[in-house]
Write an enzyme that holds these catalytic residues in place. Structure first.
Site, short mmCIF file in Angstrom:
data_model
loop_
_atom_site.label_atom_id
_atom_site.label_comp_id
_atom_site.label_asym_id
_atom_site.label_seq_id
_atom_site.Cartn_x
_atom_site.Cartn_y
_atom_site.Cartn_z
N ARG A 87 40.82 71.74 -28.19
CA ARG A 87 42.10 71.09 -27.90
C ARG A 87 43.24 72.10 -27.77
O ARG A 87 44.24 71.83 -27.09
CB ARG A 87 42.41 70.03 -28.94
CG ARG A 87 41.33 68.95 -28.99
CD ARG A 87 41.83 67.63 -29.53
NE ARG A 87 40.72 66.71 -29.74
CZ ARG A 87 40.12 66.02 -28.77
NH1 ARG A 87 40.52 66.15 -27.52
NH2 ARG A 87 39.11 65.21 -29.04
N ARG B 249 34.57 73.20 -43.68
CA ARG B 249 35.22 71.90 -43.47
C ARG B 249 34.71 70.92 -44.52
O ARG B 249 33.51 70.70 -44.65
CB ARG B 249 34.95 71.37 -42.05
CG ARG B 249 35.50 72.28 -40.98
CD ARG B 249 35.22 71.76 -39.58
NE ARG B 249 35.96 70.54 -39.29
CZ ARG B 249 35.92 69.91 -38.12
NH1 ARG B 249 35.15 70.38 -37.15
NH2 ARG B 249 36.62 68.81 -37.92
N ASP C 269 44.33 63.42 -32.77
CA ASP C 269 43.78 64.27 -31.72
C ASP C 269 44.74 64.45 -30.55
O ASP C 269 44.52 65.30 -29.69
CB ASP C 269 42.45 63.70 -31.22
CG ASP C 269 41.31 64.00 -32.17
OD1 ASP C 269 41.49 64.83 -33.08
OD2 ASP C 269 40.23 63.39 -32.03
N SER D 14 34.23 59.95 -28.81
CA SER D 14 34.29 59.10 -29.99
C SER D 14 33.37 57.89 -29.85
O SER D 14 32.64 57.53 -30.78
CB SER D 14 35.73 58.64 -30.23
OG SER D 14 36.57 59.72 -30.50
N SER E 184 38.99 59.28 -41.02
CA SER E 184 38.42 57.96 -40.73
C SER E 184 36.93 58.06 -40.43
O SER E 184 36.21 57.06 -40.51
CB SER E 184 39.15 57.32 -39.55
OG SER E 184 38.95 58.09 -38.37
N GLN E 185 36.45 59.25 -40.08
CA GLN E 185 35.03 59.40 -39.77
C GLN E 185 34.16 59.20 -41.01
O GLN E 185 33.01 58.76 -40.89
CB GLN E 185 34.76 60.77 -39.14
CG GLN E 185 35.33 60.89 -37.74
CD GLN E 185 35.11 62.26 -37.14
OE1 GLN E 185 34.37 63.09 -37.68
NE2 GLN E 185 35.76 62.53 -36.02
#
Length: 422
Positions: free
Chosen positions: A378, A111, A303, A26, A159-160
């Site tokens: 993940r 996406r 995440d 990040s 938030s990105q």
């Protein structure tokens, strides 16, 4: 053909190790965009070797070289599966001179990017959808001809999107005032962006739901990237599932820009203590699990959701969670993926009015389990620690961890796990 990992742990389940984690993905991805926007006036140290960061770094270097060669041709920019790169580059390329086709993998094309693209178009960006409305690939003709300094954007999606807009704000002729509509999820990531901008001289004001950044110059400086707290979360998982654990993580700080540093507080519920040392942090299993009947809100650290939910399931905790809305638009639909894989140990995860509840009444551990990863790093790393409770855990497509934590399997071996490629 991709390989699978067969993970096991023989003998006493005591973990005592030191793990040097890669730089925060990040922080790295923000630092790379900031550096590029400053025309390399800002330097970056401790870059991650995660695939997403390597991809973004390579793209920015290639774009800089093209610019120096005065290349005028339309440029294909392929981010592969790197979602952060897609979002940050959508804004970055809109502010730069040139014609670009920004694309990615087939999953990336599913996406959503429409909210960010439409926000950019509002302030004057020339963006069109090359295939499906609201989704990559994007045709971008820059630089944008700024028509307004004010833009509204939903706060409960990603938030990105907000970070992408904030990072280009200083170089826009009119600057930018960003009005966030509704509740802001993942606020720590917005704070991270603003803090990193502040480190290199970019000031902002935040009043109620509006963030303003005036046009201003970057100051020369160096952004030093901290190790990745998201990667650290898997070691908290290992500590929680072990009989005893003492794990050192050098260079991490209890007080961090990274939202995922909240894992420290969250894991107290499962009896895991964090202490600052001279070289970093140390985590240990105190064997004291607290009351877990509370509803845990993960909207500021999505995440961490897979890690925490798998821990709770494996420990037989019938916990409830909120703040999982953004999980459905990640590398995969992470809610559905969790439901599918938890079912293999008899656990259900059900949703009722955006509250997700675990039922572990039928929890059982087979001799061997095979976990699908759905092209999601993940999923692999959240489920691998189950090898402390299950004789053999097979993780499909082991290379998927390269997206954020390339040395994950080697670090597991260092901690006493046996990892075989099959």
């Amino acid at each position: 053909m991709s390989k699978n990992a067969l993970v096991s742990f023989k003998g006493t389940k005591n973990i005592n190790t030191e793990i040097q984690l890669t730089g925060s993905k990040s922080e790295c991805n923000r630092a790379l965009i900031i550096s590029a926007l400053s025309n390399r006036l800002v330097k970056v140290e401790n870059l991650s070797n995660a695939a997403d960061t390597v991809t973004l770094d390579g793209i920015l270097n290639s774009l800089r070289e093209d610019s120096e060669l005065k290349t005028q041709d339309s440029r294909l920019v392929d981010v592969g599966p790197a979602g952060t790169a897609m979002r940050f580059l959508s804004a970055y390329l809109s502010a730069k001179n040139g014609n670009f086709l920004l694309t990615g993998t087939e999953r990336m094309k599913k996406r959503p990017i429409g909210i960010l693209a439409e926000a950019l178009k509002t302030i004057g960006a020339d963006i069109s959808y090359a295939e499906s409305d609201g989704f990559p690939p994007l045709n971008i003709n820059g630089p944008l001809n700024q028509t307004t300094a004010e833009v509204k954007i939903k706060g409960d999606i990603s938030s990105q999107y907000i970070s992408a807009l904030l990072m280009i704000a200083p170089i826009l002729p009119k600057g930018l005032t960003l009005e966030i509509e509704g509740e802001l999820t993942s606020r720590p990531y917005v704070d991270m962006t603003l803090d990193m901008l502040a480190e290199v001289g970019i000031k902002h004001t935040w009043s109620e739901n509006s963030i303003t950044i005036e046009p201003q110059a970057f100051k020369a400086g160096t952004l030093v990237v901290e190790p990745d707290w998201s990667a650290a979360s898997y070691w908290y998982s290992i500590a929680a599932l072990a009989d005893e654990a003492e794990i050192s993580l050098p260079a991490l700080k209890e007080k961090s820009l990274q939202g995922d540093s909240q894992i420290q507080k969250i894991m107290k519920i499962f009896g895991i203590a964090t202490s600052q040392t001279e070289t970093g942090i140390s985590i240990s299993n105190l064997g004291l699990s607290l009351d877990t009947n509370q509803v845990m809100d993960l909207k500021t650290c999505p995440d961490l959701a897979q890690t925490i939910i798998v821990i709770a399931a494996a420990l037989g905790k019938n916990m409830s969670f909120t703040g999982l809305e953004t999980l459905k638009i990640k590398e995969t639909d992470r809610v559905a993926a969790l439901q599918n894989e938890l079912a293999k140990i008899g656990v259900t995860l059900t949703e009722n009015n955006l509250v997700y509840t675990l039922n572990t009444d039928e929890l059982h551990f087979p001799e061997k389990i095979t976990i699908a990863t759905y092209e999601d790093h993940r999923m692999a790393m959240a489920f691998a620690p189950l090898a402390l409770l299950i004789n053999e855990v097979e993780i499909e497509d082991m290379q998927v961890v390269e997206k954020s934590y390339p040395h994950f399997w080697e670090d597991l071996k260092k901690a006493g796990f046996e990892v075989k490629e099959i």
